[in-house]
Design a protein around this motif. Structure first.
Motif, PDB file in Angstrom:
ATOM      1  N   THR A 159       0.824  -1.213   0.000  1.00  0.00           N
ATOM      2  CA  THR A 159       0.000   0.000   0.000  1.00  0.00           C
ATOM      3  C   THR A 159       0.854   1.258   0.000  1.00  0.00           C
ATOM      4  O   THR A 159       1.842   1.342   0.714  1.00  0.00           O
ATOM      5  CB  THR A 159      -0.932   0.012   1.222  1.00  0.00           C
ATOM      6  OG1 THR A 159      -1.716  -1.180   1.220  1.00  0.00           O
ATOM      7  CG2 THR A 159      -1.849   1.215   1.193  1.00  0.00           C
ATOM      8  N   ASN A 209      -4.626   9.672  -0.899  1.00  0.00           N
ATOM      9  CA  ASN A 209      -5.335   8.575  -1.544  1.00  0.00           C
ATOM     10  C   ASN A 209      -4.517   7.294  -1.369  1.00  0.00           C
ATOM     11  O   ASN A 209      -3.372   7.223  -1.828  1.00  0.00           O
ATOM     12  CB  ASN A 209      -5.565   8.859  -3.030  1.00  0.00           C
ATOM     13  CG  ASN A 209      -6.622   9.919  -3.260  1.00  0.00           C
ATOM     14  OD1 ASN A 209      -7.409  10.237  -2.372  1.00  0.00           O
ATOM     15  ND2 ASN A 209      -6.647  10.487  -4.457  1.00  0.00           N
ATOM     16  N   CYS A 237      -8.874   0.675  -9.901  1.00  0.00           N
ATOM     17  CA  CYS A 237      -8.183   1.429 -10.933  1.00  0.00           C
ATOM     18  C   CYS A 237      -7.192   0.503 -11.636  1.00  0.00           C
ATOM     19  O   CYS A 237      -6.514  -0.293 -10.980  1.00  0.00           O
ATOM     20  CB  CYS A 237      -7.454   2.615 -10.300  1.00  0.00           C
ATOM     21  SG  CYS A 237      -6.834   3.823 -11.474  1.00  0.00           S
ATOM     22  N   CYS A 241      -5.231  -1.821  -9.137  1.00  0.00           N
ATOM     23  CA  CYS A 241      -5.010  -1.146  -7.864  1.00  0.00           C
ATOM     24  C   CYS A 241      -6.357  -0.781  -7.244  1.00  0.00           C
ATOM     25  O   CYS A 241      -7.246  -0.268  -7.929  1.00  0.00           O
ATOM     26  CB  CYS A 241      -4.186   0.117  -8.108  1.00  0.00           C
ATOM     27  SG  CYS A 241      -3.799   1.067  -6.636  1.00  0.00           S
ATOM     28  N   ALA A 262       2.452   6.887  -7.485  1.00  0.00           N
ATOM     29  CA  ALA A 262       2.247   5.837  -6.485  1.00  0.00           C
ATOM     30  C   ALA A 262       2.881   4.524  -6.918  1.00  0.00           C
ATOM     31  O   ALA A 262       3.447   3.796  -6.109  1.00  0.00           O
ATOM     32  CB  ALA A 262       0.751   5.642  -6.227  1.00  0.00           C
ATOM     33  N   VAL A 310      -8.083   1.755  -4.877  1.00  0.00           N
ATOM     34  CA  VAL A 310      -7.753   3.092  -4.378  1.00  0.00           C
ATOM     35  C   VAL A 310      -8.823   3.557  -3.399  1.00  0.00           C
ATOM     36  O   VAL A 310     -10.012   3.523  -3.712  1.00  0.00           O
ATOM     37  CB  VAL A 310      -7.641   4.106  -5.533  1.00  0.00           C
ATOM     38  CG1 VAL A 310      -7.264   5.485  -4.995  1.00  0.00           C
ATOM     39  CG2 VAL A 310      -6.609   3.635  -6.554  1.00  0.00           C
ATOM     40  N   HIS A 327      -3.350   3.660  -2.146  1.00  0.00           N
ATOM     41  CA  HIS A 327      -3.286   2.784  -3.312  1.00  0.00           C
ATOM     42  C   HIS A 327      -2.877   1.387  -2.848  1.00  0.00           C
ATOM     43  O   HIS A 327      -1.753   1.189  -2.395  1.00  0.00           O
ATOM     44  CB  HIS A 327      -2.274   3.308  -4.339  1.00  0.00           C
ATOM     45  CG  HIS A 327      -2.627   4.635  -4.929  1.00  0.00           C
ATOM     46  ND1 HIS A 327      -2.585   5.811  -4.191  1.00  0.00           N
ATOM     47  CD2 HIS A 327      -3.025   4.980  -6.179  1.00  0.00           C
ATOM     48  CE1 HIS A 327      -2.945   6.822  -4.981  1.00  0.00           C
ATOM     49  NE2 HIS A 327      -3.212   6.347  -6.181  1.00  0.00           N
TER      50      HIS A 327
END
Length: 200
Positions: free
Chosen positions: A55, A61, A147, A78, A168, A80, A63
């Motif tokens: 993570t 945010n 995502c 991913c 990310a 999110v 991810h």
């Protein structure tokens, strides 16, 4: 006789072909069918259990990256958790394309060249990731979305071209996140993330 046929030293008459088909218990036309394609048994598969995904926290945010055990892949799924409430100039652009599907809550998408749009559960968006974009919570309540990033080149063999990947994802590749909930808080300096713990 069959050895001679297989090695091109003789041919079979119709009568011999009929006998061969009867001996093999197959229709005679099956002797003339092209061979079935070989079944490829070397395919890759990986299972991610809940709460084990590496993570990264990038600008509020979270991810949760999935299928990270598979290298040289073209798609990067991913999960999110969107908690960001303001843009603050954090929109980014990268190579490839991006797909997002809202699972819970409401997400506001800012995308270069388009008016902001609010996505509700069941809504999705697919866009050219070279457009600057940013996901925010639409009503101050955390939202969740799936995502998927694409990239024309394999990620692990292309780490030197950082601009080609979401920030990310770059943080993840540089070891700033671990499985089991270790999180890199990117803050405003993506290149100097300080690891901290949070439940994934």
């Amino acid at each position: 006789m069959l050895w001679k046929v297989e090695n091109g030293q003789t041919t079979l008459t119709h009568g011999k072909l009929t006998q061969l088909a009867a001996g093999l218990e197959v229709p005679i036309e099956e002797l003339f069918s092209p061979p079935a394609p070989a079944v490829h048994k070397g395919g890759r598969r990986v299972i991610d259990r809940k709460g084990t995904a590496p993570t990264v926290d990038y600008r509020d945010n979270l991810h949760h990256f999935l299928a990270t055990e598979i290298a040289s892949k073209h798609y990067f799924p991913c999960l999110v958790e969107v908690s960001a409430v303001d843009d603050a100039g954090a929109a980014e652009a990268h190579s490839g394309e991006e797909f997002a599907y809202v699972l819970d809550g409401r997400v506001e998408l800012f995308c270069e060249g388009y008016a902001p749009v609010v996505l509700s559960p069941g809504d999705s968006v697919y866009f050219d990731a070279s457009l600057k974009h940013r996901y925010l919570t639409a009503d101050g309540t955390p939202a969740r979305m799936l995502c998927v990033y694409s990239h024309p080149e394999h990620f692990r063999s292309d780490l030197s071209r950082d601009e080609g990947h979401p920030t990310a994802l770059r943080l993840l590749s540089h070891g700033d996140a671990d499985s089991g909930g270790a999180v890199a808080d990117a803050g405003t300096s993506a290149g100097h993330a300080a690891p901290r713990k949070r439940t994934a």
